[in-house]
Design a protein around this motif. Structure first.
Motif, PDB file in Angstrom:
ATOM      1  N   TYR A 198      -7.206   3.493   8.710  1.00 29.41           N
ATOM      2  CA  TYR A 198      -6.053   2.787   8.895  1.00 29.41           C
ATOM      3  C   TYR A 198      -4.978   3.106   7.748  1.00 29.41           C
ATOM      4  O   TYR A 198      -4.409   2.521   7.673  1.00 29.41           O
ATOM      5  CB  TYR A 198      -6.405   1.349   8.812  1.00 29.41           C
ATOM      6  CG  TYR A 198      -7.045   0.979  10.224  1.00 29.41           C
ATOM      7  CD1 TYR A 198      -6.431   1.004  11.515  1.00 29.41           C
ATOM      8  CD2 TYR A 198      -8.200   0.132  10.023  1.00 29.41           C
ATOM      9  CE1 TYR A 198      -6.952   0.642  12.628  1.00 29.41           C
ATOM     10  CE2 TYR A 198      -8.823  -0.328  11.351  1.00 29.41           C
ATOM     11  CZ  TYR A 198      -8.263   0.054  12.500  1.00 29.41           C
ATOM     12  OH  TYR A 198      -8.573  -0.379  13.584  1.00 29.41           O
ATOM     13  N   PRO A 247     -10.164   8.447   3.900  1.00 26.06           N
ATOM     14  CA  PRO A 247     -10.118   7.236   4.887  1.00 26.06           C
ATOM     15  C   PRO A 247     -10.218   5.917   4.431  1.00 26.06           C
ATOM     16  O   PRO A 247     -11.044   5.647   3.568  1.00 26.06           O
ATOM     17  CB  PRO A 247     -11.028   7.581   6.014  1.00 26.06           C
ATOM     18  CG  PRO A 247     -12.214   8.716   5.444  1.00 26.06           C
ATOM     19  CD  PRO A 247     -11.312   9.396   4.318  1.00 26.06           C
ATOM     20  N   ASN A 248      -9.251   5.128   5.000  1.00 31.84           N
ATOM     21  CA  ASN A 248      -9.450   3.853   4.709  1.00 31.84           C
ATOM     22  C   ASN A 248      -9.514   3.355   3.161  1.00 31.84           C
ATOM     23  O   ASN A 248     -10.031   2.446   2.620  1.00 31.84           O
ATOM     24  CB  ASN A 248     -10.526   2.860   5.229  1.00 31.84           C
ATOM     25  CG  ASN A 248     -10.512   3.177   6.898  1.00 31.84           C
ATOM     26  OD1 ASN A 248      -9.410   2.779   7.623  1.00 31.84           O
ATOM     27  ND2 ASN A 248     -11.336   3.834   7.580  1.00 31.84           N
ATOM     28  N   THR A 249      -8.387   3.914   2.593  1.00 30.80           N
ATOM     29  CA  THR A 249      -8.328   3.913   1.000  1.00 30.80           C
ATOM     30  C   THR A 249      -7.001   3.444   0.837  1.00 30.80           C
ATOM     31  O   THR A 249      -6.585   2.848  -0.369  1.00 30.80           O
ATOM     32  CB  THR A 249      -8.614   5.089   0.038  1.00 30.80           C
ATOM     33  OG1 THR A 249      -7.885   6.026   0.400  1.00 30.80           O
ATOM     34  CG2 THR A 249     -10.108   5.427   0.129  1.00 30.80           C
ATOM     35  N   HIS A 250      -5.975   3.194   1.631  1.00 29.81           N
ATOM     36  CA  HIS A 250      -4.574   2.941   1.766  1.00 29.81           C
ATOM     37  C   HIS A 250      -4.401   1.795   2.408  1.00 29.81           C
ATOM     38  O   HIS A 250      -3.481   1.540   2.928  1.00 29.81           O
ATOM     39  CB  HIS A 250      -3.640   3.988   2.003  1.00 29.81           C
ATOM     40  CG  HIS A 250      -3.665   5.299   1.239  1.00 29.81           C
ATOM     41  ND1 HIS A 250      -3.133   6.532   1.659  1.00 29.81           N
ATOM     42  CD2 HIS A 250      -4.133   5.740   0.056  1.00 29.81           C
ATOM     43  CE1 HIS A 250      -3.420   7.344   0.890  1.00 29.81           C
ATOM     44  NE2 HIS A 250      -4.029   6.868  -0.133  1.00 29.81           N
ATOM     45  N   CYS A 251      -5.365   0.809   2.050  1.00 27.30           N
ATOM     46  CA  CYS A 251      -5.146  -0.481   3.120  1.00 27.30           C
ATOM     47  C   CYS A 251      -5.454  -1.916   2.287  1.00 27.30           C
ATOM     48  O   CYS A 251      -6.204  -1.635   1.118  1.00 27.30           O
ATOM     49  CB  CYS A 251      -6.425  -0.198   3.967  1.00 27.30           C
ATOM     50  SG  CYS A 251      -6.292   1.153   4.978  1.00 27.30           S
ATOM     51  N   CYS A 252      -4.839  -2.876   2.763  1.00 27.29           N
ATOM     52  CA  CYS A 252      -4.946  -4.156   2.189  1.00 27.29           C
ATOM     53  C   CYS A 252      -5.147  -5.266   3.222  1.00 27.29           C
ATOM     54  O   CYS A 252      -4.988  -4.843   4.391  1.00 27.29           O
ATOM     55  CB  CYS A 252      -3.976  -4.292   1.439  1.00 27.29           C
ATOM     56  SG  CYS A 252      -2.206  -4.705   2.211  1.00 27.29           S
ATOM     57  N   PRO A 253      -5.432  -6.283   2.985  1.00 24.69           N
ATOM     58  CA  PRO A 253      -5.494  -7.605   4.020  1.00 24.69           C
ATOM     59  C   PRO A 253      -4.288  -7.541   5.041  1.00 24.69           C
ATOM     60  O   PRO A 253      -4.439  -7.776   6.083  1.00 24.69           O
ATOM     61  CB  PRO A 253      -5.516  -8.622   3.167  1.00 24.69           C
ATOM     62  CG  PRO A 253      -6.306  -8.325   1.952  1.00 24.69           C
ATOM     63  CD  PRO A 253      -5.567  -6.741   1.472  1.00 24.69           C
ATOM     64  N   CYS A 291       0.912  -1.023  -0.056  1.00 21.86           N
ATOM     65  CA  CYS A 291       0.013  -0.053  -0.045  1.00 21.86           C
ATOM     66  C   CYS A 291       0.961   1.111   0.099  1.00 21.86           C
ATOM     67  O   CYS A 291       2.116   1.233   0.419  1.00 21.86           O
ATOM     68  CB  CYS A 291      -0.792   0.105   1.233  1.00 21.86           C
ATOM     69  SG  CYS A 291      -2.164  -1.295   1.210  1.00 21.86           S
ATOM     70  N   THR A 292       0.301   2.515  -0.571  1.00 25.73           N
ATOM     71  CA  THR A 292       1.183   3.574  -0.501  1.00 25.73           C
ATOM     72  C   THR A 292       1.271   4.266   0.732  1.00 25.73           C
ATOM     73  O   THR A 292       0.365   4.069   1.789  1.00 25.73           O
ATOM     74  CB  THR A 292       0.598   4.627  -1.552  1.00 25.73           C
ATOM     75  OG1 THR A 292       1.222   5.867  -1.551  1.00 25.73           O
ATOM     76  CG2 THR A 292      -0.788   4.917  -1.117  1.00 25.73           C
ATOM     77  N   LEU A 304      -4.404  -4.577   7.457  1.00 23.49           N
ATOM     78  CA  LEU A 304      -5.705  -4.390   8.177  1.00 23.49           C
ATOM     79  C   LEU A 304      -5.580  -5.505   9.126  1.00 23.49           C
ATOM     80  O   LEU A 304      -6.368  -5.867   9.907  1.00 23.49           O
ATOM     81  CB  LEU A 304      -6.874  -4.681   7.240  1.00 23.49           C
ATOM     82  CG  LEU A 304      -7.277  -3.378   6.538  1.00 23.49           C
ATOM     83  CD1 LEU A 304      -8.398  -3.891   5.368  1.00 23.49           C
ATOM     84  CD2 LEU A 304      -7.559  -2.322   7.240  1.00 23.49           C
TER      85      LEU A 304
END
Lengths: 475, 95
Positions: free
Chosen positions: A143, A33-39, A25-26, A42
């Protein structure tokens, strides 16, 4: 009784990577909010973190710039606590085998050099951001920042005053910026500082009870919070009472430190080795390779400026404080013959403008060639020093070339003696009293008359010519 | 007894576990017997054995510093018990 202040600082610096520490993620600041997240960031079940190699490189670089020893073998650990800013309920950090130890920073105290020890530098991941709702019993969590790579730099308790603390932070920031491991933007949270502080009777070898200070959003705030805490602890000790070991929050608005209700009653983080990440083994060759990429550090650059450009120590210090400013200065000096003149403009007009605007040099359209061209116009006599200040302000705002500004605003200096004479005649006629005073030997009166001529020409008349002609006419 | 009931309560609290009295008693006993059994390991001389943190013979597993797409906000919040304006919504935490 006289007390000695003992301070240690913990600084978190965000490393300048493109992607997060354990996922792709960048790390870009902001974003919805919560657009630079991955499994992975998280903390969803079944994912595997993988270390970003750039994080190791930058952390080693920072540690070397801070004169640390790099550990041959280092590992990651889980720091466990429940708080909604951590989706995994643990933070991946380093506990007993940090990346680097035993460094130091050299600061200046009353003109004397002093070494502040660095206990350790370790790598960890950042947590998320909590937004507390004004009303209602809930909080909102973003996050995006979770998993952004950080280094934590822990100092020895070698700092003896709030001012020294400020000094240490300024120096640390400049070293991290020079080595290009962090952009150190405090307003974006790239650099954060917590402080430990205690007092002890002067001469005593044992440490007093310490408190931990948090929530300081600028270096100035760190200094002010420490000053307030010195006073508070002193009062307690003078009453014959004991300082309670606790975490305090700096309340900037009220200028006081207040107890924080703790996240977890005891700091019982139950660290254990992170099983998902294999250890990091760093070879001597790798360390040497990184060492060779370290740029000139502020202290060396300062000394070079004094030697090569013949600048006073004060100038050299101010110019090399920030790498960006020093780079700007050097680019100017490459094209302009007089370093001291460049230094005066950079330290004076440029730094003042940046301070007023609360901006970095990259944020304004002014380039080194702007300043050089402007200085050349002054040398040619096209503009006076006074006009140059107007031109400079305009260049900073618009990025227009100095010649264009001069043309557009009609700022060309008046050097035509005939024209200036006309104005002088008028000023003499309008100010008989001052003329009289001057003739009676009041030297000061001529200053007033020169001022009147400058006013009449909106500052464009060449002051030397005005002075010369005025004296001739009043003889 | 190495572990007291108070230790069990402390650890349970840190782990956000609610135990009833019977459970506390049971776990105190069980944890003690586990620890006592582990004590046997102390009979071994480990003077020259470095502490083990990992059992898999791997080191320096890295990835390149490359940005890849993240999840969409909808996907991120798909399992959230509660959400608002793109944020996770959680009970108020007082600091």
């Amino acid at each position: 009784m006289e007390y000695e202040v003992v301070i240690g600082l913990e600084v978190h610096a965000e490393l300048s990577t493109d992607s997060k520490i354990f996922c792709s993620c960048t790390t870009e600041f902001g974003g919805d909010p919560n657009t630079h997240c991955c499994p992975v960031c998280l903390g969803l079940p079944g994912v595997l973190p993988v270390i970003n190699e750039k994080v190791i490189e930058l952390a080693v670089k920072a540690a070397l710039a801070l004169n640390c020893e790099i550990a041959e073998y280092s590992k990651f650990d889980r720091k466990n606590y429940f708080y909604p800013d951590l989706p995994k309920a643990y933070q991946i950090s380093q506990y007993d085998l940090p990346l680097a130890q035993n460094g130091y920073i050299e600061i200046e105290v009353d003109g004397k050099k002093k070494k502040i020890g660095i206990t350790r530098v370790h790598i960890e991941e950042d947590a998320g951001k909590l937004v507390h709702a004004e009303l209602g019993g809930y909080s909102l969590v973003d996050y995006n920042r979770t998993g952004v790579p950080l280094i934590e730099i822990v100092s020895e308790p070698d700092i003896r005053s709030p001012e020294e603390a400020r000094n240490y932070l300024d120096k640390l920031k400049s070293i991290l910026q020079y080595s290009e491991v962090s952009d150190c933007k405090m307003q974006e949270g790239s650099l954060r500082c917590d402080a430990n502080i205690s007092l002890r009777p002067k001469g005593s070898k044992e440490f007093g009870v310490k408190t931990e200070l948090k929530n300081m959003n600028s270096f100035r705030a760190v200094q002010k919070a420490l000053e307030a805490e010195v006073k508070r602890q002193k009062k307690i000790l003078e009453r014959g009472e004991r300082v309670v070991q606790e975490t305090l929050r700096w309340d900037e608005a009220r200028g006081v430190t207040v107890p924080m209700r703790s996240k977890e009653e005891a700091h019982d983080y139950r660290y254990f080795p992170e099983p998902d990440l294999p250890p990091v083994v760093i070879s001597k060759e790798y360390v040497e390779r990184i060492k060779s990429t370290l740029p000139e550090m502020p202290q060396e650059r300062k000394e070079r400026y004094m030697k090569d450009y013949n600048l006073p120590e004060y100038d050299a210090g101010v110019l090399t404080d920030s790498k960006a400013i020093a780079d700007f200065f050097e680019a100017c000096v490459e094209k302009y013959h007089d370093p001291k003149t460049v230094s005066n403009w950079v330290m004076g007009e440029l730094l003042a403008a940046l301070k007023t605007k609360d901006a970095e040099i990259d944020d304004i359209p002014l380039t080194p060639s702007h300043l050089v061209e402007m200085l050349e116009l002054m040398d040619k006599g096209t503009i006076s020093g006074k006009i140059a200040k107007t031109v400079f302000k305009e260049m900073i705002e618009t990025g227009k070339r100095p010649e264009q500004v001069v043309k557009e605003k009609g700022l060309v200096q008046i050097t035509d003696e005939g024209k200036i004479s006309e104005i002088i005649e008028k000023v003499i006629k309008e100010n008989p009293k001052s003329v009289e005073d001057f003739k009676n030997g009041k030297e000061k009166a001529i200053g007033f008359l020169v001022g009147q001529v400058m006013r009449a020409t909106k500052g464009k008349a060449n002051p030397q010519i005005v002075n010369k002609l005025l004296r001739e006419k009043l003889q | 007894m190495k572990i007291s009931k108070k230790d069990v309560e402390h650890v349970a609290n840190l782990a956000r576990l609610h135990l009833d009295e019977q459970e506390k008693e049971n776990y105190t006993k069980q944890l003690n017997s586990i620890l006592e059994y582990m004590e046997k390991l102390n009979l071994l001389d480990t003077e020259d054995v470095p502490p083990t943190s990992h059992v898999i013979p791997l080191k320096n597993v890295f990835r390149e510093d490359k940005v890849r797409d993240s999840l969409s906000n909808e996907e991120v919040l798909a399992n959230a018990p509660d959400a608002e304006d793109g944020y996770f919504k959680v009970p108020k935490i007082i600091e």
